[in-house]
Write an enzyme that holds these catalytic residues in place. Structure first.
Site, PDB file in Angstrom:
ATOM      1  N   HIS A 223      14.746 -13.758  11.613  1.00 41.30           N
ATOM      2  CA  HIS A 223      14.353 -13.728  13.023  1.00 41.30           C
ATOM      3  C   HIS A 223      12.860 -13.918  13.259  1.00 41.30           C
ATOM      4  CE1 HIS A 223      18.122 -11.268  14.387  1.00 41.30           C
ATOM      5  NE2 HIS A 223      18.430 -12.397  13.780  1.00 41.30           N
TER       6      HIS A 223
ATOM      7  N   CYS B 262       0.879  -1.171   0.000  1.00 43.52           N
ATOM      8  CA  CYS B 262       0.000   0.000   0.000  1.00 43.52           C
ATOM      9  C   CYS B 262       0.914   1.218   0.000  1.00 43.52           C
ATOM     10  CB  CYS B 262      -1.001  -0.017   1.165  1.00 43.52           C
ATOM     11  SG  CYS B 262      -0.332   0.286   2.813  1.00 43.52           S
TER      12      CYS B 262
END
Length: 142
Positions: free
Chosen positions: A97, A64
């Protein structure tokens, strides 16, 4: 199979993402939007998240204007771990991670070459596991 979602502000960059995926031989499903006409990003974020839940696609790329709104909508779904990336180093970390399964990019703030570098890094980086596994499990428990 990768799901794609964008609003009007992310449409142009999503068209570039399609070209990138085609060059790489990666299949995708486009959940919309399909033009630059003004629209609401949550509609397409939720369609992508439902497609992931239903097994239509394994992961996604969403765009977006700022990347923030579509990230917020995607992350309402417990099975989604959407991470907003504006540089390749962040793409590396959300995979390594956080085991991100949706890459989010800000359509109004990055160019195509930056998007290419971000996607290259995202797709090349595996989840490290180990100490991160328990943390990732806690995301959905919220």
């Amino acid at each position: 199979m990768i799901g794609l979602a964008s609003d009007h502000a992310g449409f142009a960059l999503k068209q570039f993402v399609k070209q990138y995926l085609e060059e790489k031989g990666v299949e995708y499903k486009d959940y919309g939007t399909h033009s630059e006409a003004s629209c609401d990003y949550p509609d397409y974020a939720h369609a992508l998240a439902h497609g992931m839940a239903d097994g239509e696609v394994e992961s996604g790329i969403a765009i977006c204007g700022s990347g923030e709104g579509i990230s917020m909508a995607l992350n309402k779904h417990a099975h989604v771990r959407a991470g907003l990336c504006w540089i390749p180093e962040v793409a590396h970390l959300i995979r390594q991670h956080n085991n991100a399964n949706v890459l989010v990019m800000p359509g109004r703030f990055i160019d195509n070459e930056t998007a290419r570098a971000i996607m290259d890094e995202y797709f090349a980086t595996p989840f490290e596991g180990g100490r991160h596994e328990a943390r990732v499990r806690k995301i959905a428990e919220g």
